[in-house]
Design a protein around this motif. Structure first.
Motif, PDB file in Angstrom:
ATOM      1  N   TYR A 100      41.139  53.891  29.471  1.00  0.00           N
ATOM      2  CA  TYR A 100      42.276  52.788  29.873  1.00  0.00           C
ATOM      3  C   TYR A 100      41.906  51.699  30.894  1.00  0.00           C
ATOM      4  CZ  TYR A 100      44.219  54.564  34.048  1.00  0.00           C
ATOM      5  OH  TYR A 100      44.724  54.804  34.961  1.00  0.00           O
ATOM      6  N   VAL A 105      42.487  48.719  37.710  1.00  0.00           N
ATOM      7  CA  VAL A 105      42.418  49.331  38.626  1.00  0.00           C
ATOM      8  C   VAL A 105      41.629  48.079  39.534  1.00  0.00           C
ATOM      9  CG1 VAL A 105      41.873  51.416  40.031  1.00  0.00           C
ATOM     10  CG2 VAL A 105      42.497  51.557  38.199  1.00  0.00           C
ATOM     11  N   GLY A 153      31.199  55.015  38.520  1.00  0.00           N
ATOM     12  CA  GLY A 153      31.360  55.004  36.599  1.00  0.00           C
ATOM     13  C   GLY A 153      32.646  53.599  35.940  1.00  0.00           C
ATOM     14  N   LYS A 154      32.972  54.084  35.091  1.00  0.00           N
ATOM     15  CA  LYS A 154      33.720  53.009  34.651  1.00  0.00           C
ATOM     16  C   LYS A 154      34.632  51.479  35.571  1.00  0.00           C
ATOM     17  CE  LYS A 154      36.223  55.893  31.475  1.00  0.00           C
ATOM     18  NZ  LYS A 154      35.663  57.075  32.095  1.00  0.00           N
ATOM     19  N   ILE A 155      35.294  52.492  36.400  1.00  0.00           N
ATOM     20  CA  ILE A 155      36.617  51.338  37.068  1.00  0.00           C
ATOM     21  C   ILE A 155      34.938  51.322  38.575  1.00  0.00           C
ATOM     22  CG2 ILE A 155      37.982  51.083  39.293  1.00  0.00           C
ATOM     23  CD1 ILE A 155      39.732  53.589  37.366  1.00  0.00           C
ATOM     24  N   ASP A 174      25.867  58.061  43.269  1.00  0.00           N
ATOM     25  CA  ASP A 174      26.814  58.943  42.306  1.00  0.00           C
ATOM     26  C   ASP A 174      25.731  59.984  42.134  1.00  0.00           C
ATOM     27  OD1 ASP A 174      27.712  59.314  39.543  1.00  0.00           O
ATOM     28  OD2 ASP A 174      28.974  57.678  39.807  1.00  0.00           O
ATOM     29  N   ILE A 175      26.382  61.132  41.101  1.00  0.00           N
ATOM     30  CA  ILE A 175      25.637  62.100  41.054  1.00  0.00           C
ATOM     31  C   ILE A 175      24.961  62.056  39.761  1.00  0.00           C
ATOM     32  CG2 ILE A 175      27.173  63.867  42.088  1.00  0.00           C
ATOM     33  CD1 ILE A 175      28.222  64.368  39.843  1.00  0.00           C
ATOM     34  N   HIS A 204      35.077  55.726  44.485  1.00  0.00           N
ATOM     35  CA  HIS A 204      35.797  55.538  42.957  1.00  0.00           C
ATOM     36  C   HIS A 204      35.276  56.506  41.909  1.00  0.00           C
ATOM     37  CE1 HIS A 204      37.241  51.238  43.062  1.00  0.00           C
ATOM     38  NE2 HIS A 204      36.770  51.425  43.592  1.00  0.00           N
ATOM     39  N   PRO A 206      36.289  60.617  40.891  1.00  0.00           N
ATOM     40  CA  PRO A 206      37.150  61.847  40.838  1.00  0.00           C
ATOM     41  C   PRO A 206      37.041  62.731  42.096  1.00  0.00           C
ATOM     42  CG  PRO A 206      35.469  62.280  39.835  1.00  0.00           C
ATOM     43  CD  PRO A 206      34.920  61.363  39.951  1.00  0.00           C
ATOM     44  N   THR A 211      33.963  67.048  46.644  1.00  0.00           N
ATOM     45  CA  THR A 211      34.055  65.579  46.105  1.00  0.00           C
ATOM     46  C   THR A 211      35.927  65.105  47.133  1.00  0.00           C
ATOM     47  OG1 THR A 211      35.732  64.627  44.659  1.00  0.00           O
ATOM     48  CG2 THR A 211      33.099  63.946  44.500  1.00  0.00           C
ATOM     49  N   THR A 232      41.043  53.944  46.186  1.00  0.00           N
ATOM     50  CA  THR A 232      42.127  53.219  44.990  1.00  0.00           C
ATOM     51  C   THR A 232      41.644  54.952  44.101  1.00  0.00           C
ATOM     52  OG1 THR A 232      40.857  51.904  43.943  1.00  0.00           O
ATOM     53  CG2 THR A 232      42.901  51.464  45.483  1.00  0.00           C
ATOM     54  N   SER A 233      41.563  55.600  44.681  1.00  0.00           N
ATOM     55  CA  SER A 233      40.987  57.188  43.741  1.00  0.00           C
ATOM     56  C   SER A 233      41.798  57.950  43.891  1.00  0.00           C
ATOM     57  CB  SER A 233      39.366  57.180  43.917  1.00  0.00           C
ATOM     58  OG  SER A 233      39.239  57.913  42.465  1.00  0.00           O
ATOM     59  N   ARG A 234      41.616  58.677  44.612  1.00  0.00           N
ATOM     60  CA  ARG A 234      42.256  59.521  44.714  1.00  0.00           C
ATOM     61  C   ARG A 234      42.308  59.779  46.016  1.00  0.00           C
ATOM     62  NH1 ARG A 234      44.934  58.670  40.412  1.00  0.00           N
ATOM     63  NH2 ARG A 234      44.835  60.677  38.659  1.00  0.00           N
ATOM     64  N   ASP A 258      45.885  52.877  47.842  1.00  0.00           N
ATOM     65  CA  ASP A 258      46.540  52.920  46.730  1.00  0.00           C
ATOM     66  C   ASP A 258      46.717  54.274  47.110  1.00  0.00           C
ATOM     67  OD1 ASP A 258      48.251  51.847  44.732  1.00  0.00           O
ATOM     68  OD2 ASP A 258      46.976  53.195  43.693  1.00  0.00           O
ATOM     69  N   HIS A 295      50.055  54.224  45.011  1.00  0.00           N
ATOM     70  CA  HIS A 295      49.254  54.074  43.485  1.00  0.00           C
ATOM     71  C   HIS A 295      49.605  53.359  42.013  1.00  0.00           C
ATOM     72  CE1 HIS A 295      47.509  57.973  41.709  1.00  0.00           C
ATOM     73  NE2 HIS A 295      46.959  57.448  40.752  1.00  0.00           N
ATOM     74  N   PHE A 298      47.129  50.996  38.646  1.00  0.00           N
ATOM     75  CA  PHE A 298      46.771  50.784  37.047  1.00  0.00           C
ATOM     76  C   PHE A 298      47.643  50.367  36.023  1.00  0.00           C
ATOM     77  CE2 PHE A 298      50.704  53.004  35.719  1.00  0.00           C
ATOM     78  CZ  PHE A 298      51.096  53.507  36.799  1.00  0.00           C
TER      79      PHE A 298
HETATM   80  P1  NAI Z   1      35.034  57.784  35.533  1.00  0.00           P
HETATM   81  O1  NAI Z   1      34.894  59.293  35.113  1.00  0.00           O
HETATM   82  O2  NAI Z   1      34.324  56.868  34.347  1.00  0.00           O
HETATM   83  O3  NAI Z   1      34.050  57.399  36.536  1.00  0.00           O
HETATM   84  C1  NAI Z   1      33.939  58.151  37.641  1.00  0.00           C
HETATM   85  C2  NAI Z   1      32.291  58.500  38.282  1.00  0.00           C
HETATM   86  O4  NAI Z   1      32.391  59.391  39.709  1.00  0.00           O
HETATM   87  C3  NAI Z   1      31.235  58.544  37.802  1.00  0.00           C
HETATM   88  O5  NAI Z   1      30.232  58.172  37.502  1.00  0.00           O
HETATM   89  C4  NAI Z   1      31.172  60.478  37.717  1.00  0.00           C
HETATM   90  O6  NAI Z   1      29.576  60.540  37.695  1.00  0.00           O
HETATM   91  C5  NAI Z   1      31.219  59.977  39.111  1.00  0.00           C
HETATM   92  N1  NAI Z   1      31.632  61.549  40.163  1.00  0.00           N
HETATM   93  C6  NAI Z   1      31.788  62.610  40.059  1.00  0.00           C
HETATM   94  N2  NAI Z   1      31.727  63.729  41.039  1.00  0.00           N
HETATM   95  C7  NAI Z   1      31.130  62.943  41.295  1.00  0.00           C
HETATM   96  C8  NAI Z   1      30.841  63.238  43.681  1.00  0.00           C
HETATM   97  N3  NAI Z   1      30.026  64.257  43.422  1.00  0.00           N
HETATM   98  N4  NAI Z   1      30.358  62.079  43.913  1.00  0.00           N
HETATM   99  C9  NAI Z   1      29.582  61.041  43.437  1.00  0.00           C
HETATM  100  N5  NAI Z   1      30.158  60.683  42.442  1.00  0.00           N
HETATM  101  C10 NAI Z   1      30.856  61.333  42.076  1.00  0.00           C
HETATM  102  O7  NAI Z   1      36.449  57.495  36.128  1.00  0.00           O
HETATM  103  P2  NAI Z   1      36.705  56.123  36.115  1.00  0.00           P
HETATM  104  O8  NAI Z   1      37.631  56.402  34.728  1.00  0.00           O
HETATM  105  O9  NAI Z   1      36.231  54.920  36.527  1.00  0.00           O
HETATM  106  O10 NAI Z   1      37.964  56.662  36.802  1.00  0.00           O
HETATM  107  C11 NAI Z   1      37.231  56.751  38.576  1.00  0.00           C
HETATM  108  C12 NAI Z   1      38.869  58.035  39.775  1.00  0.00           C
HETATM  109  O11 NAI Z   1      39.483  56.793  39.443  1.00  0.00           O
HETATM  110  C13 NAI Z   1      39.826  58.451  38.459  1.00  0.00           C
HETATM  111  O12 NAI Z   1      39.098  59.988  38.665  1.00  0.00           O
HETATM  112  C14 NAI Z   1      40.689  58.785  39.275  1.00  0.00           C
HETATM  113  O13 NAI Z   1      40.424  59.468  39.819  1.00  0.00           O
HETATM  114  C15 NAI Z   1      40.656  57.262  39.624  1.00  0.00           C
HETATM  115  N6  NAI Z   1      42.126  56.344  39.308  1.00  0.00           N
HETATM  116  C16 NAI Z   1      42.863  55.788  40.089  1.00  0.00           C
HETATM  117  C17 NAI Z   1      44.208  54.895  39.149  1.00  0.00           C
HETATM  118  C18 NAI Z   1      45.135  54.724  40.242  1.00  0.00           C
HETATM  119  O14 NAI Z   1      46.045  54.091  39.801  1.00  0.00           O
HETATM  120  N7  NAI Z   1      44.824  54.178  41.319  1.00  0.00           N
HETATM  121  C19 NAI Z   1      43.602  54.703  38.335  1.00  0.00           C
HETATM  122  C20 NAI Z   1      42.923  55.362  37.095  1.00  0.00           C
HETATM  123  C21 NAI Z   1      42.304  56.166  37.964  1.00  0.00           C
END
Ligand code: NAI
Length: 333
Positions: A100, A105, A153-155, A174-175, A204, A206, A211, A232-234, A258, A295, A298
């Motif tokens: 989405y 974010v 990643g995407k965000i 990033d990995i 950014h 997960p 992590t 703003t991730s977790r 957040d 939080h 999004f």
């Molecule tokens: P994504 O899957 O597109 O990107 C995540 C990136 O993190 C990837 O490039 C992946 O290779 C990298 N990654 C994974 N393990 C890793 C590690 N051990 N060390 C370094 N990099 C690592 O996910 P997207 O869509 O960009 O979302 C990222 C995070 O944002 C989500 O997992 C979620 O926790 C958080 N999020 C927070 C929101 C909010 O409202 N605050 C809303 C949506 C997502």
């Protein structure tokens, strides 16, 4: 299909009901969080929809399976709240919302950064009180500064693109290397180098076993004095106690979050008349250079609409026995 929707707020009901006209599922909304005390409410529902702070550990999943649940649809990208291995063992499939608006974010992240750096949240409070003093409100130009992005990643990449527009130098960790990040001028470096060189760091990736507390006392000790840290991730990516210590020692220049490690018992509810027992969040809120939101990164019309639409589409695909394109599976070990 009969769907029990947990953690359902007014906006969830409105959007899901509106979009469900095209699907015809029987939605039952529960304001409550899914947890051991409320799991009985899911009895007899083949589909349960949840959100980021619902508790889907093995005991809750066992109770869901016993009550006939076969699909969990989380209205989020992150799925760290779900024990995927237990779900697989119990024959419960899990879908999430893979795609989405990453803009929602990323843009919010920039908002936190700008507010924190230029003390906009404090200026707002001051001017409402007739105080037009500038003392304590000085920030720094972002232009030419180094921004470290953990998780490209995407965000992370949308955030990086916006920061490139500000004229920042981009470092990434990033990995998986992503050529789009490098095309923006970003350079992948080891985590220690990113910590050492960055004026701003934004998280950014997960939340996984790898992590959890990726930003801890050791990491913070290796950062530049005055660093602005944004998450703003977790919440679990940051060791909050270590962040408080770094703020107290004046090493960490500011923290914009957040998400919070213990957010499940606090966020998405009004506690303004309660005595909050969580001393850590109270300490965080007491710092002038901490900006905390509940939080909401999004929460734009575009992202929220897509979240609800995708969730309903996944449930319809499940009902029809079609492929679940947003299915998430336990990593094989
Ligand atoms: P994504 O899957 O597109 O990107 C995540 C990136 O993190 C990837 O490039 C992946 O290779 C990298 N990654 C994974 N393990 C890793 C590690 N051990 N060390 C370094 N990099 C690592 O996910 P997207 O869509 O960009 O979302 C990222 C995070 O944002 C989500 O997992 C979620 O926790 C958080 N999020 C927070 C929101 C909010 O409202 N605050 C809303 C949506 C997502």
């Amino acid at each position: 299909m009969k769907v029990a929707v947990f953690s359902a707020k007014r906006y969830d009901r409105t959007m899901l009901n509106e979009l469900n006209a095209a699907h015809g599922h029987a939605l039952t909304f529960q304001e409550a969080r899914l947890e051991p005390e409320t799991v009985a409410l899911a009895n007899g529902y083949p589909v349960v929809s949840v959100f980021v702070n619902d508790q889907l550990d093995e005991p809750v999943l066992k109770a869901l399976a016993a009550g006939g649940t076969r699909l969990v649809a989380t209205r989020s990208t992150g799925f760290n709240q779900i024990d995927l291995r237990a779900a697989a063992r119990l024959g419960i499939r899990v879908v999430r919302v893979v795609n989405y608006s990453p803009h929602s974010v990323a843009e919010f992240t920039v908002g936190l950064l700008l507010a924190l750096n230029r003390h906009i949240h404090r200026a707002y409070g001051r001017t409402r009180d007739g105080n037009f003093e500038l003392d304590g409100l000085m920030g720094f130009d972002l232009h030419g500064r180094t921004v470290g992005v953990i998780g490209t990643g995407k965000i992370g990449r949308v955030f990086a693109r916006i920061m490139a527009g500000f004229g920042c130098v981009l470092l990434g960790y990033d990995i998986d290397r992503n050529p789009d990040f490098e095309a923006l001028g970003g350079r992948y470096v080891p985590l220690e180098e990113l910590a050492r060189e960055s004026d701003v760091i934004s998280l950014h990736c997960p939340l996984t076993e790898a992590t959890r507390h990726i930003v801890n006392a050791d990491f913070l000790a290796g950062t530049k004095p005055g660093l602005l840290l944004i998450n703003t991730s977790r919440g679990g990516l940051l060791d909050t106690k270590a962040a408080v210590a770094a703020l107290k020692s004046r090493h960490l220049g500011g923290l914009g979050i957040d998400v919070y490690e213990q957010e499940a018992s606090l966020f998405y509810r009004d506690h303004s008349s309660d005595i909050i027992d969580d001393d850590l969040i109270q300490r965080l809120i007491s710092f002038p250079n901490v900006l905390l939101t509940g939080h909401q990164a999004f929460f734009t019309r575009e992202a929220f609409g897509t979240i609800c639409a995708t969730t309903l589409e996944s449930i319809t695909a499940f009902e029809r026995g079609e492929a679940l394109v947003n299915e998430v599976r336990a990593p094989s070990t």
